[in-house]
Scaffold this motif. Structure first.
Motif, PDB file in Angstrom:
ATOM      1  N   ASP A 215     -76.747   0.211  42.494  1.00 40.24           N
ATOM      2  CA  ASP A 215     -75.730  -0.796  42.195  1.00 40.24           C
ATOM      3  C   ASP A 215     -75.515  -0.877  40.679  1.00 40.24           C
ATOM      4  OD1 ASP A 215     -74.220  -3.105  41.813  1.00 40.24           O
ATOM      5  OD2 ASP A 215     -75.203  -4.179  43.456  1.00 40.24           O
ATOM      6  N   PRO A 216     -74.291  -0.623  40.191  1.00 35.47           N
ATOM      7  CA  PRO A 216     -74.042  -0.643  38.743  1.00 35.47           C
ATOM      8  C   PRO A 216     -74.194  -2.027  38.126  1.00 35.47           C
ATOM      9  CG  PRO A 216     -71.986  -0.444  39.963  1.00 35.47           C
ATOM     10  CD  PRO A 216     -73.086  -0.277  40.960  1.00 35.47           C
ATOM     11  N   ARG A 217     -74.217  -3.076  38.979  1.00 33.69           N
ATOM     12  CA  ARG A 217     -74.454  -4.427  38.455  1.00 33.69           C
ATOM     13  C   ARG A 217     -75.921  -4.611  38.070  1.00 33.69           C
ATOM     14  NH1 ARG A 217     -71.903  -7.434  43.548  1.00 33.69           N
ATOM     15  NH2 ARG A 217     -73.181  -5.777  44.456  1.00 33.69           N
ATOM     16  N   ILE A 218     -76.775  -3.746  38.616  1.00 36.56           N
ATOM     17  CA  ILE A 218     -78.206  -3.796  38.296  1.00 36.56           C
ATOM     18  C   ILE A 218     -78.587  -2.681  37.333  1.00 36.56           C
ATOM     19  CG2 ILE A 218     -80.543  -3.642  39.280  1.00 36.56           C
ATOM     20  CD1 ILE A 218     -79.380  -4.768  41.876  1.00 36.56           C
ATOM     21  N   ILE A 219     -78.082  -1.482  37.605  1.00 33.52           N
ATOM     22  CA  ILE A 219     -78.396  -0.303  36.781  1.00 33.52           C
ATOM     23  C   ILE A 219     -77.183   0.060  35.939  1.00 33.52           C
ATOM     24  CG2 ILE A 219     -79.173   2.093  36.796  1.00 33.52           C
ATOM     25  CD1 ILE A 219     -81.218   0.137  37.954  1.00 33.52           C
ATOM     26  N   LYS A 220     -77.288  -0.152  34.652  1.00 35.67           N
ATOM     27  CA  LYS A 220     -76.184   0.199  33.768  1.00 35.67           C
ATOM     28  C   LYS A 220     -76.022   1.721  33.728  1.00 35.67           C
ATOM     29  CE  LYS A 220     -74.458  -0.515  29.066  1.00 35.67           C
ATOM     30  NZ  LYS A 220     -74.765  -1.023  27.701  1.00 35.67           N
ATOM     31  N   ASP A 221     -74.777   2.183  33.840  1.00 39.20           N
ATOM     32  CA  ASP A 221     -74.466   3.620  33.815  1.00 39.20           C
ATOM     33  C   ASP A 221     -75.237   4.378  34.892  1.00 39.20           C
ATOM     34  OD1 ASP A 221     -72.772   3.257  31.595  1.00 39.20           O
ATOM     35  OD2 ASP A 221     -74.469   3.420  30.210  1.00 39.20           O
TER      36      ASP A 221
END
Length: 439
Positions: A215-221
């Protein structure tokens, strides 16, 4: 070679987005059949047209004046038409929709008009044939999708067209009234159309460049997934990943048609290819990570449980009788744990415990609330030893207490239970150990 292309609401939210879509379709002659969604949000504060239609119909159903709300919806479409400089008027369509709202045509009819109207605009813009989905996609008396009738009628209709636009999200009941799929159902329509025309690929265009490892909201890039199997996607979708509607997988999977998730705003990106099977080695040991918060673990202990015929059935009956669905159920020799949604369980916990005592007669029942479940999924785990050990190591290093870990016999996924408060940190730790270290 024939391609079916489905475009989501964000891809068709404005005239500017429509122009991008038109360029994408015209750039490849194999893109012959188009499935549009209703216009989505143009910005963070905007409202999706489908939500506007639901709200407008609610006013009509309550005998309130809905003319202003209907004009706002019409303005959304007129802005697209004018922005594309089309010689098209939806005046008659809106007169009919208004009349049907007054006659209480139903919430499904109301919601479906978003795709219906966008389909008319798309067909006019491209010069393609417009096919009303209510004429070619069918539901039975029980409200279930009628795959056999749909495939027969839709295949025959599309065989007459070189190019066509088929609006997503809806079909018709046996009596001719409109019925919709669940929200996000345009994905399903695209899959149905792909099967009907024996497409070489089903392109699903969104506002992201395919599926991401996390999930990009948790893992940047977060890294993109280049190739994923239907089984892997199913596991991730079930645990909360939401790039593609779950039910969209089945029609194309049965027909052996791959799905390509692409980005309307970055059409040159490869996206994610979803396939039945592949010999391509995955880039990482894991394919993806997904999870959900808000679970209760009901721990049921009984000596010699494994020797008692029917114990699990009796225990699970207590949940069924109280209308509570089971999310996950790891077990040992003398213990079984049932994970259920906390919001469903809290109001019925004492009834469930009482029935568990009466039916299964366990030695101990313990409840553990505020838990999250995380699925680590990947075909690469089969050929890499020690995946579970690496997960334990990563979580221990991040000072996260593992409440449960369970691996299916397929070796395709590992389910981990942690505290809600550790959810984001756990996903970050797992991502780092497998993706950032490329192991």
């Amino acid at each position: 070679m024939v391609k079916v292309v489905k475009f989501g609401g964000s891809s068709l939210a404005s005239a500017e987005q429509f122009a991008k879509v038109g360029q994408i379709i015209r750039s490849d002659k194999e893109r012959k059949f188009v499935v549009p969604s209703a216009p989505g949000k143009r910005n963070a504060k905007d409202t999706k047209v489908t939500d506007m239609l639901y709200a407008c119909y609610e006013l009509a159903e309550n005998e309130q004046d809905f003319r202003i709300q209907m004009m706002k919806i019409k303005d959304r479409y007129d802005s697209i038409i004018n922005g594309l400089q089309l010689k098209l008027s939806l005046e008659e369509e809106f007169k009919q929709i208004t009349a049907n709202f007054k006659e209480k045509a139903g919430a499904d009819y109301a919601a479906s008009r978003g795709e219906y109207l966008n389909g008319i605009i798309m067909a006019n813009y491209l010069g393609y044939t417009f096919i009303d989905s209510a004429e070619v996609i069918f539901f039975d008396e029980e409200g279930n999708f009628d795959a056999e009738k749909t495939d027969k009628v839709l295949s025959a209709r599309l065989a007459e067209c070189e190019n066509a636009v088929v609006p997503g999200f809806y079909g018709s009941n046996p009596d001719g009234t409109v019925r919709t799929f669940s929200r996000g159902g345009s994905d399903i329509t695209g899959s149905i159309v792909s099967k009907a025309v024996h497409a070489s690929v089903y392109e699903n265009w969104t506002d992201v460049s395919g599926c991401l490892v996390a999930d990009p909201r948790i893992i940047k890039d977060a890294k993109p997934i280049k190739v994923i199997t239907y089984r892997e996607l199913r596991e991730l979708s079930y645990m909360g990943a939401s790039v593609l509607h779950e039910d969209a997988i089945f029609p194309v999977r049965k027909a052996g048609i791959p799905i390509n998730i692409k980005n309307t705003n970055a059409p040159e990106d490869e996206g994610t290819l979803i396939v039945e099977s592949t010999c391509q080695k995955p880039e990482f040991t894991i394919t993806g990570i997904a999870g959900k918060k808000g679970f209760v673990a009901v721990n049921i202990d009984k000596d010699m449980m494994n020797a008692e015929v029917g114990f699990c059935r009796k225990a699970l009956q207590a949940f069924e009788d109280n209308g509570i669905s089971i999310e996950h159920m790891p077990s040992g020799i003398d213990t079984m744990t049932v994970f259920v949604h906390q919001a469903e369980f809290e109001g019925k916990e004492q009834q469930v415990i009482g029935e568990l005592r009466r039916l299964a007669r366990p030695d101990v029942i313990e409840l553990e609330a505020d838990l999250a479940l995380i699925a680590v999924v990947g075909r690469g785990m089969r050929s890499n030893r020690g995946t579970a050990g690496r997960i334990f190591s990563a979580l221990a290093h991040a000072n996260i207490n593992v409440r449960m870990i369970d691996q299916g016999s397929s070796e395709l996924n590992i389910i981990i239970g942690v505290s809600n408060n550790d959810f984001d940190a756990a996903i970050q730790a797992i991502y780092d150990i497998f993706v950032e270290t490329r192991l």
